[in-house]
Design a protein around this motif. Structure first.
Motif, PDB file in Angstrom:
ATOM      1  N   VAL A 155     -61.222 -37.159 120.300  1.00  0.00           N
ATOM      2  CA  VAL A 155     -62.615 -37.151 120.198  1.00  0.00           C
ATOM      3  C   VAL A 155     -63.521 -37.205 119.332  1.00  0.00           C
ATOM      4  CG1 VAL A 155     -64.568 -35.893 121.699  1.00  0.00           C
ATOM      5  CG2 VAL A 155     -62.566 -36.284 122.924  1.00  0.00           C
ATOM      6  N   TYR A 156     -63.320 -36.365 118.429  1.00  0.00           N
ATOM      7  CA  TYR A 156     -64.346 -36.386 117.056  1.00  0.00           C
ATOM      8  C   TYR A 156     -63.974 -37.289 116.199  1.00  0.00           C
ATOM      9  CZ  TYR A 156     -64.076 -34.860 112.236  1.00  0.00           C
ATOM     10  OH  TYR A 156     -64.495 -34.604 111.132  1.00  0.00           O
ATOM     11  N   ALA A 157     -63.452 -38.313 116.070  1.00  0.00           N
ATOM     12  CA  ALA A 157     -62.930 -39.359 115.606  1.00  0.00           C
ATOM     13  C   ALA A 157     -63.842 -40.374 115.939  1.00  0.00           C
ATOM     14  CB  ALA A 157     -62.139 -39.755 115.582  1.00  0.00           C
ATOM     15  N   LEU A 158     -63.881 -40.843 118.007  1.00  0.00           N
ATOM     16  CA  LEU A 158     -64.852 -41.455 118.327  1.00  0.00           C
ATOM     17  C   LEU A 158     -66.552 -40.906 118.047  1.00  0.00           C
ATOM     18  CD1 LEU A 158     -62.320 -42.287 121.356  1.00  0.00           C
ATOM     19  CD2 LEU A 158     -62.794 -43.365 120.014  1.00  0.00           C
ATOM     20  N   PHE A 159     -66.904 -39.588 118.319  1.00  0.00           N
ATOM     21  CA  PHE A 159     -68.164 -39.664 118.165  1.00  0.00           C
ATOM     22  C   PHE A 159     -68.671 -38.766 116.850  1.00  0.00           C
ATOM     23  CE2 PHE A 159     -66.490 -39.781 122.861  1.00  0.00           C
ATOM     24  CZ  PHE A 159     -67.550 -40.784 123.297  1.00  0.00           C
ATOM     25  N   ASP A 160     -67.708 -37.474 116.828  1.00  0.00           N
ATOM     26  CA  ASP A 160     -68.444 -36.761 115.905  1.00  0.00           C
ATOM     27  C   ASP A 160     -68.333 -36.992 114.222  1.00  0.00           C
ATOM     28  OD1 ASP A 160     -68.929 -34.729 117.746  1.00  0.00           O
ATOM     29  OD2 ASP A 160     -67.138 -33.830 117.272  1.00  0.00           O
ATOM     30  N   THR A 161     -68.248 -38.328 114.242  1.00  0.00           N
ATOM     31  CA  THR A 161     -67.752 -39.188 112.437  1.00  0.00           C
ATOM     32  C   THR A 161     -69.349 -39.567 112.806  1.00  0.00           C
ATOM     33  OG1 THR A 161     -66.743 -40.791 113.456  1.00  0.00           O
ATOM     34  CG2 THR A 161     -65.064 -38.715 112.541  1.00  0.00           C
ATOM     35  N   PHE A 162     -70.271 -39.661 113.529  1.00  0.00           N
ATOM     36  CA  PHE A 162     -70.539 -40.808 113.501  1.00  0.00           C
ATOM     37  C   PHE A 162     -72.079 -40.283 112.396  1.00  0.00           C
ATOM     38  CE2 PHE A 162     -75.888 -40.859 113.484  1.00  0.00           C
ATOM     39  CZ  PHE A 162     -75.305 -42.590 113.875  1.00  0.00           C
ATOM     40  N   GLY A 163     -71.794 -39.267 112.221  1.00  0.00           N
ATOM     41  CA  GLY A 163     -72.600 -38.710 110.691  1.00  0.00           C
ATOM     42  C   GLY A 163     -72.043 -38.805 109.395  1.00  0.00           C
ATOM     43  N   ILE A 164     -71.029 -38.560 109.832  1.00  0.00           N
ATOM     44  CA  ILE A 164     -70.407 -39.309 108.089  1.00  0.00           C
ATOM     45  C   ILE A 164     -70.524 -40.800 107.987  1.00  0.00           C
ATOM     46  CG2 ILE A 164     -68.143 -39.244 106.798  1.00  0.00           C
ATOM     47  CD1 ILE A 164     -67.011 -36.939 108.537  1.00  0.00           C
ATOM     48  N   ILE A 165     -70.008 -41.232 108.883  1.00  0.00           N
ATOM     49  CA  ILE A 165     -70.386 -43.127 108.880  1.00  0.00           C
ATOM     50  C   ILE A 165     -71.893 -43.965 108.365  1.00  0.00           C
ATOM     51  CG2 ILE A 165     -70.232 -44.861 110.083  1.00  0.00           C
ATOM     52  CD1 ILE A 165     -67.412 -44.131 111.524  1.00  0.00           C
ATOM     53  N   HIS A 166     -72.267 -43.007 108.384  1.00  0.00           N
ATOM     54  CA  HIS A 166     -74.369 -42.910 108.441  1.00  0.00           C
ATOM     55  C   HIS A 166     -74.482 -43.582 107.236  1.00  0.00           C
ATOM     56  CE1 HIS A 166     -77.935 -43.677 109.669  1.00  0.00           C
ATOM     57  NE2 HIS A 166     -78.155 -42.915 109.522  1.00  0.00           N
ATOM     58  N   ALA A 167     -73.550 -41.886 107.102  1.00  0.00           N
ATOM     59  CA  ALA A 167     -74.091 -41.475 105.411  1.00  0.00           C
ATOM     60  C   ALA A 167     -73.723 -42.057 104.646  1.00  0.00           C
ATOM     61  CB  ALA A 167     -74.424 -40.017 105.237  1.00  0.00           C
ATOM     62  N   VAL A 168     -72.306 -42.611 104.467  1.00  0.00           N
ATOM     63  CA  VAL A 168     -71.220 -42.792 103.702  1.00  0.00           C
ATOM     64  C   VAL A 168     -71.412 -44.575 103.446  1.00  0.00           C
ATOM     65  CG1 VAL A 168     -69.009 -42.827 102.315  1.00  0.00           C
ATOM     66  CG2 VAL A 168     -69.711 -40.930 103.212  1.00  0.00           C
ATOM     67  N   THR A 169     -71.761 -45.080 104.769  1.00  0.00           N
ATOM     68  CA  THR A 169     -71.712 -46.605 104.403  1.00  0.00           C
ATOM     69  C   THR A 169     -72.259 -48.104 105.080  1.00  0.00           C
ATOM     70  OG1 THR A 169     -69.579 -46.544 106.557  1.00  0.00           O
ATOM     71  CG2 THR A 169     -69.211 -46.463 104.343  1.00  0.00           C
ATOM     72  N   GLY A 170     -73.304 -46.659 106.532  1.00  0.00           N
ATOM     73  CA  GLY A 170     -73.925 -47.081 107.596  1.00  0.00           C
ATOM     74  C   GLY A 170     -73.584 -48.296 108.300  1.00  0.00           C
ATOM     75  N   GLY A 171     -72.003 -48.287 108.234  1.00  0.00           N
ATOM     76  CA  GLY A 171     -71.066 -49.382 109.682  1.00  0.00           C
ATOM     77  C   GLY A 171     -70.528 -50.543 108.320  1.00  0.00           C
ATOM     78  N   GLY A 172     -71.369 -50.201 106.895  1.00  0.00           N
ATOM     79  CA  GLY A 172     -70.977 -51.599 106.062  1.00  0.00           C
ATOM     80  C   GLY A 172     -69.581 -51.333 105.341  1.00  0.00           C
ATOM     81  N   PRO A 173     -69.434 -52.040 104.519  1.00  0.00           N
ATOM     82  CA  PRO A 173     -69.586 -53.493 103.647  1.00  0.00           C
ATOM     83  C   PRO A 173     -69.228 -54.964 104.761  1.00  0.00           C
ATOM     84  CG  PRO A 173     -68.172 -53.058 102.506  1.00  0.00           C
ATOM     85  CD  PRO A 173     -68.213 -52.213 103.668  1.00  0.00           C
ATOM     86  N   GLY A 174     -70.373 -55.211 105.629  1.00  0.00           N
ATOM     87  CA  GLY A 174     -69.575 -56.368 106.818  1.00  0.00           C
ATOM     88  C   GLY A 174     -69.020 -55.841 107.845  1.00  0.00           C
ATOM     89  N   LYS A 175     -69.051 -55.005 108.392  1.00  0.00           N
ATOM     90  CA  LYS A 175     -69.133 -54.472 109.311  1.00  0.00           C
ATOM     91  C   LYS A 175     -67.818 -53.621 109.396  1.00  0.00           C
ATOM     92  CE  LYS A 175     -72.310 -56.702 112.239  1.00  0.00           C
ATOM     93  NZ  LYS A 175     -73.283 -55.770 112.353  1.00  0.00           N
TER      94      LYS A 175
END
Length: 293
Positions: A222-242
Protein backbone atom coordinates in the motif's frame (compact mmCIF):
# COMPACT_ATOMS: atom_id res chain seq x y z
CA UNK A 1 -14.34 -16.62 27.97
CA UNK A 2 -15.81 -13.58 29.66
CA UNK A 3 -18.16 -11.51 27.54
CA UNK A 4 -18.35 -7.74 27.82
CA UNK A 5 -21.84 -6.59 28.77
CA UNK A 6 -22.79 -2.96 28.20
CA UNK A 7 -25.33 -1.36 30.54
CA UNK A 8 -27.28 0.11 27.62
CA UNK A 9 -27.84 -1.18 24.08
CA UNK A 10 -27.01 2.20 22.54
CA UNK A 11 -23.62 2.50 24.26
CA UNK A 12 -21.72 0.22 21.81
CA UNK A 13 -23.09 2.20 18.88
CA UNK A 14 -22.08 5.47 20.50
CA UNK A 15 -18.55 4.15 21.02
CA UNK A 16 -18.07 3.16 17.38
CA UNK A 17 -19.88 6.18 15.93
CA UNK A 18 -16.75 8.39 15.68
CA UNK A 19 -14.84 5.70 13.77
CA UNK A 20 -17.82 4.99 11.53
CA UNK A 21 -18.20 8.70 10.80
CA UNK A 22 -14.52 9.02 9.88
CA UNK A 23 -14.75 5.96 7.61
CA UNK A 24 -17.87 7.24 5.86
CA UNK A 25 -16.60 10.81 5.44
CA UNK A 26 -13.03 10.06 4.38
CA UNK A 27 -13.46 6.76 2.50
CA UNK A 28 -16.96 5.80 1.39
CA UNK A 29 -18.11 9.29 0.43
CA UNK A 30 -14.98 10.14 -1.63
CA UNK A 31 -15.12 6.67 -3.23
CA UNK A 32 -18.74 7.21 -4.18
CA UNK A 33 -17.92 10.66 -5.58
CA UNK A 34 -15.03 9.23 -7.62
CA UNK A 35 -17.25 6.47 -9.02
CA UNK A 36 -19.91 9.04 -9.93
CA UNK A 37 -17.33 11.31 -11.58
CA UNK A 38 -15.93 8.38 -13.56
CA UNK A 39 -19.30 8.05 -15.31
CA UNK A 40 -19.35 11.69 -16.42
CA UNK A 41 -17.55 13.78 -19.00
CA UNK A 42 -17.09 17.54 -18.81
CA UNK A 43 -16.91 19.95 -21.70
CA UNK A 44 -13.72 21.86 -22.51
CA UNK A 45 -14.69 24.73 -20.20
CA UNK A 46 -16.00 22.61 -17.32
CA UNK A 47 -19.44 24.23 -17.53
CA UNK A 48 -21.52 21.15 -18.28
CA UNK A 49 -21.28 17.41 -17.79
CA UNK A 50 -22.81 14.46 -19.60
CA UNK A 51 -23.30 10.86 -18.58
CA UNK A 52 -21.08 8.50 -20.62
CA UNK A 53 -21.33 5.26 -18.65
CA UNK A 54 -18.18 3.13 -18.82
CA UNK A 55 -16.72 5.06 -21.75
CA UNK A 56 -14.04 6.62 -19.54
CA UNK A 57 -12.96 3.19 -18.29
CA UNK A 58 -12.69 1.80 -21.84
CA UNK A 59 -10.62 4.78 -22.97
CA UNK A 60 -8.32 4.57 -19.95
CA UNK A 61 -7.72 0.82 -20.27
CA UNK A 62 -6.88 1.19 -23.97
CA UNK A 63 -4.51 4.11 -23.38
CA UNK A 64 -0.83 3.11 -23.91
CA UNK A 65 0.24 5.70 -21.35
CA UNK A 66 -1.97 4.10 -18.71
CA UNK A 67 -0.66 0.62 -19.51
CA UNK A 68 2.86 2.04 -19.19
CA UNK A 69 1.96 3.52 -15.79
CA UNK A 70 0.62 0.11 -14.73
CA UNK A 71 3.88 -1.58 -15.74
CA UNK A 72 5.94 1.07 -13.97
CA UNK A 73 3.81 0.66 -10.82
CA UNK A 74 4.28 -3.12 -10.74
CA UNK A 75 8.07 -2.87 -11.09
CA UNK A 76 8.33 0.03 -8.64
CA UNK A 77 6.12 -1.61 -5.98
CA UNK A 78 7.97 -4.95 -6.11
CA UNK A 79 11.37 -3.27 -5.84
CA UNK A 80 10.37 -0.95 -2.99
CA UNK A 81 8.61 -3.64 -0.94
CA UNK A 82 11.40 -6.20 -1.38
CA UNK A 83 14.29 -3.79 -0.75
CA UNK A 84 12.66 -2.03 2.22
CA UNK A 85 11.72 -5.28 3.96
CA UNK A 86 14.96 -7.17 3.29
CA UNK A 87 17.22 -4.29 4.39
CA UNK A 88 15.09 -3.64 7.48
CA UNK A 89 15.21 -7.33 8.43
CA UNK A 90 19.00 -7.39 8.06
CA UNK A 91 19.40 -4.27 10.20
CA UNK A 92 17.00 -5.61 12.84
CA UNK A 93 18.96 -8.86 13.10
CA UNK A 94 22.22 -6.90 13.43
CA UNK A 95 20.67 -4.62 16.06
CA UNK A 96 19.82 -7.64 18.21
CA UNK A 97 23.50 -8.60 18.27
CA UNK A 98 24.60 -5.26 19.73
CA UNK A 99 25.24 -5.34 23.46
CA UNK A 100 26.31 -1.77 24.20
CA UNK A 101 24.50 1.21 22.70
CA UNK A 102 21.56 -0.83 21.44
CA UNK A 103 19.05 1.89 22.36
CA UNK A 104 21.04 4.59 20.55
CA UNK A 105 21.35 2.41 17.45
CA UNK A 106 17.61 1.77 17.35
CA UNK A 107 16.80 5.44 17.86
CA UNK A 108 19.03 6.47 14.96
CA UNK A 109 17.35 3.85 12.77
CA UNK A 110 13.87 5.17 13.57
CA UNK A 111 14.56 8.84 12.82
CA UNK A 112 14.21 8.68 9.00
CA UNK A 113 10.55 7.70 9.39
CA UNK A 114 9.84 11.19 10.76
CA UNK A 115 10.94 12.77 7.46
CA UNK A 116 8.08 13.74 5.15
CA UNK A 117 8.06 11.90 1.78
CA UNK A 118 8.59 15.09 -0.24
CA UNK A 119 11.54 16.09 1.99
CA UNK A 120 13.03 12.61 1.68
CA UNK A 121 12.77 12.89 -2.09
CA UNK A 122 14.48 16.28 -2.12
CA UNK A 123 17.31 14.97 0.07
CA UNK A 124 18.05 12.17 -2.38
CA UNK A 125 17.65 14.52 -5.34
CA UNK A 126 20.26 16.90 -3.87
CA UNK A 127 22.67 14.06 -3.06
CA UNK A 128 22.42 12.61 -6.57
CA UNK A 129 22.01 15.83 -8.52
CA UNK A 130 24.16 15.39 -11.66
CA UNK A 131 25.59 18.91 -11.33
CA UNK A 132 26.48 19.31 -7.65
CA UNK A 133 25.34 16.15 -5.85
CA UNK A 134 27.84 14.82 -3.30
CA UNK A 135 27.09 11.21 -4.25
CA UNK A 136 26.88 11.90 -7.98
CA UNK A 137 30.57 12.85 -8.13
CA UNK A 138 31.86 9.33 -7.29
CA UNK A 139 29.59 7.91 -10.00
CA UNK A 140 31.10 10.26 -12.55
CA UNK A 141 34.59 9.26 -11.40
CA UNK A 142 33.66 5.64 -12.08
CA UNK A 143 32.77 6.56 -15.65
CA UNK A 144 29.01 6.39 -15.16
CA UNK A 145 27.09 9.02 -17.11
CA UNK A 146 24.80 9.76 -14.18
CA UNK A 147 21.81 11.93 -15.02
CA UNK A 148 18.45 10.73 -13.64
CA UNK A 149 16.79 13.77 -15.21
CA UNK A 150 17.43 12.25 -18.66
CA UNK A 151 17.89 8.52 -18.05
CA UNK A 152 14.68 6.62 -17.19
CA UNK A 153 16.40 3.66 -15.53
CA UNK A 154 18.51 5.92 -13.35
CA UNK A 155 15.43 7.92 -12.40
CA UNK A 156 13.64 4.73 -11.42
CA UNK A 157 16.62 3.63 -9.34
CA UNK A 158 16.68 7.00 -7.57
CA UNK A 159 12.99 7.01 -6.61
CA UNK A 160 13.19 3.36 -5.53
CA UNK A 161 16.20 4.17 -3.32
CA UNK A 162 14.49 7.20 -1.78
CA UNK A 163 11.22 5.32 -1.19
CA UNK A 164 13.07 2.36 0.29
CA UNK A 165 15.10 4.55 2.66
CA UNK A 166 11.92 6.26 3.85
CA UNK A 167 10.20 2.95 4.69
CA UNK A 168 13.09 1.03 6.26
CA UNK A 169 12.53 2.58 9.70
CA UNK A 170 8.89 1.48 9.83
CA UNK A 171 9.80 -2.09 8.89
CA UNK A 172 12.74 -2.04 11.29
CA UNK A 173 10.44 -1.31 14.26
CA UNK A 174 8.21 -4.27 13.57
CA UNK A 175 11.02 -6.69 12.81
CA UNK A 176 12.78 -5.74 16.06
CA UNK A 177 9.55 -6.33 17.97
CA UNK A 178 9.09 -9.67 16.21
CA UNK A 179 12.64 -10.77 16.99
CA UNK A 180 12.25 -9.85 20.65
CA UNK A 181 9.10 -12.00 20.85
CA UNK A 182 10.99 -15.13 19.76
CA UNK A 183 12.15 -17.19 22.78
CA UNK A 184 15.91 -17.30 23.15
CA UNK A 185 15.65 -20.93 24.20
CA UNK A 186 14.81 -21.97 20.63
CA UNK A 187 17.98 -20.45 19.23
CA UNK A 188 20.06 -21.80 22.10
CA UNK A 189 18.69 -25.28 21.49
CA UNK A 190 19.59 -25.01 17.81
CA UNK A 191 23.12 -23.92 18.75
CA UNK A 192 23.46 -26.90 21.08
CA UNK A 193 22.40 -29.19 18.23
CA UNK A 194 25.22 -27.79 16.13
CA UNK A 195 23.20 -25.54 13.82
CA UNK A 196 24.98 -22.50 12.45
CA UNK A 197 23.54 -19.03 12.97
CA UNK A 198 22.49 -18.79 9.34
CA UNK A 199 20.79 -22.19 9.40
CA UNK A 200 19.05 -21.39 12.69
CA UNK A 201 17.81 -18.08 11.29
CA UNK A 202 16.23 -19.54 8.16
CA UNK A 203 14.77 -22.61 9.86
CA UNK A 204 13.66 -21.15 13.21
CA UNK A 205 13.73 -17.35 13.37
CA UNK A 206 12.42 -16.43 9.93
CA UNK A 207 9.42 -18.81 10.01
CA UNK A 208 8.42 -17.38 13.40
CA UNK A 209 8.57 -13.90 11.85
CA UNK A 210 5.96 -14.92 9.25
CA UNK A 211 3.06 -12.96 10.85
CA UNK A 212 5.20 -9.81 11.02
CA UNK A 213 6.48 -10.33 7.48
CA UNK A 214 2.97 -10.81 6.12
CA UNK A 215 1.71 -7.67 7.84
CA UNK A 216 4.62 -5.64 6.50
CA UNK A 217 4.08 -7.06 3.02
CA UNK A 218 0.56 -5.64 2.96
CA UNK A 219 1.67 -2.31 4.46
CA UNK A 220 4.62 -1.91 2.10
CA UNK A 221 2.48 -2.72 -0.93
CA UNK A 222 0.00 0.00 0.00
CA UNK A 223 2.89 2.36 0.78
CA UNK A 224 4.47 1.81 -2.64
CA UNK A 225 1.14 2.36 -4.39
CA UNK A 226 0.07 5.53 -2.58
CA UNK A 227 2.48 7.09 -0.08
CA UNK A 228 5.37 7.39 -2.52
CA UNK A 229 3.53 10.08 -4.48
CA UNK A 230 5.38 12.88 -2.66
CA UNK A 231 8.77 11.33 -3.41
CA UNK A 232 8.05 10.87 -7.11
CA UNK A 233 6.57 14.35 -7.38
CA UNK A 234 9.62 15.94 -5.74
CA UNK A 235 12.32 13.91 -7.49
CA UNK A 236 11.20 13.19 -11.06
CA UNK A 237 7.65 14.46 -11.57
CA UNK A 238 6.89 11.17 -13.32
CA UNK A 239 9.66 11.64 -15.88
CA UNK A 240 11.76 11.44 -17.81
CA UNK A 241 9.45 10.26 -20.57
CA UNK A 242 6.89 8.89 -18.04
CA UNK A 243 9.46 6.31 -16.88
CA UNK A 244 8.56 6.89 -13.22
CA UNK A 245 4.87 7.76 -13.64
CA UNK A 246 2.99 5.37 -11.34
CA UNK A 247 -0.77 4.88 -11.28
CA UNK A 248 -1.36 7.28 -8.40
CA UNK A 249 0.82 9.93 -10.03
CA UNK A 250 -1.05 9.56 -13.33
CA UNK A 251 -4.33 10.09 -11.45
CA UNK A 252 -2.92 13.37 -10.15
CA UNK A 253 -1.40 14.35 -13.48
CA UNK A 254 -4.57 13.78 -15.50
CA UNK A 255 -6.94 15.19 -12.89
CA UNK A 256 -5.14 18.19 -11.40
CA UNK A 257 -2.70 19.13 -14.17
CA UNK A 258 -4.50 18.25 -17.38
CA UNK A 259 -7.99 18.62 -15.83
CA UNK A 260 -9.33 15.45 -17.47
CA UNK A 261 -11.63 14.78 -14.55
CA UNK A 262 -13.56 11.82 -15.99
CA UNK A 263 -10.46 9.83 -16.92
CA UNK A 264 -8.77 10.71 -13.63
CA UNK A 265 -11.79 9.53 -11.64
CA UNK A 266 -11.93 6.30 -13.65
CA UNK A 267 -8.24 5.71 -12.93
CA UNK A 268 -8.78 6.26 -9.20
CA UNK A 269 -11.61 3.70 -9.20
CA UNK A 270 -9.45 1.19 -11.07
CA UNK A 271 -6.60 1.80 -8.62
CA UNK A 272 -8.95 1.26 -5.68
CA UNK A 273 -10.14 -2.03 -7.20
CA UNK A 274 -6.52 -3.13 -7.79
CA UNK A 275 -5.55 -2.39 -4.17
CA UNK A 276 -8.62 -4.15 -2.75
CA UNK A 277 -8.06 -7.14 -5.02
CA UNK A 278 -4.34 -7.33 -4.24
CA UNK A 279 -4.96 -7.12 -0.49
CA UNK A 280 -7.67 -9.78 -0.70
CA UNK A 281 -5.29 -12.00 -2.68
CA UNK A 282 -2.58 -11.58 -0.08
CA UNK A 283 -4.96 -12.49 2.77
CA UNK A 284 -6.52 -15.34 0.79
CA UNK A 285 -3.42 -17.13 -0.48
CA UNK A 286 -0.32 -15.79 1.27
CA UNK A 287 -1.75 -15.78 4.81
CA UNK A 288 -2.40 -19.53 4.45
CA UNK A 289 1.34 -20.06 4.67
CA UNK A 290 1.61 -17.92 7.80
CA UNK A 291 1.63 -19.81 11.07
CA UNK A 292 0.76 -17.91 14.20
CA UNK A 293 2.45 -19.49 17.17
Amino acid sequence: MNRTVFPHKLLPWLLVTPQLAITVIFFYWPAAQAFRQSMLREDAFGLSTSFVGFSNFRRVLSDPNYLNALQVTVIFSILVAFCAMSIALFLAVQAEKIVRGKGFYRTMMIWPYAVAPAIAGMLWLFMFNPSFGTLAWPLRQLGIAWNPLLDGEQAMGLVVAASTWKQISYNFLFFVAGLQAIPRSLQEAAAVDGASRRHAFWTIVFPLLAPTTFFLLVVNTVYALFDTFGIIHAVTGGGPGKSTETLVYKVYNDGFVNLIMGDSAAQSVILMVIVIGLTAFQFRFIERRVHYG
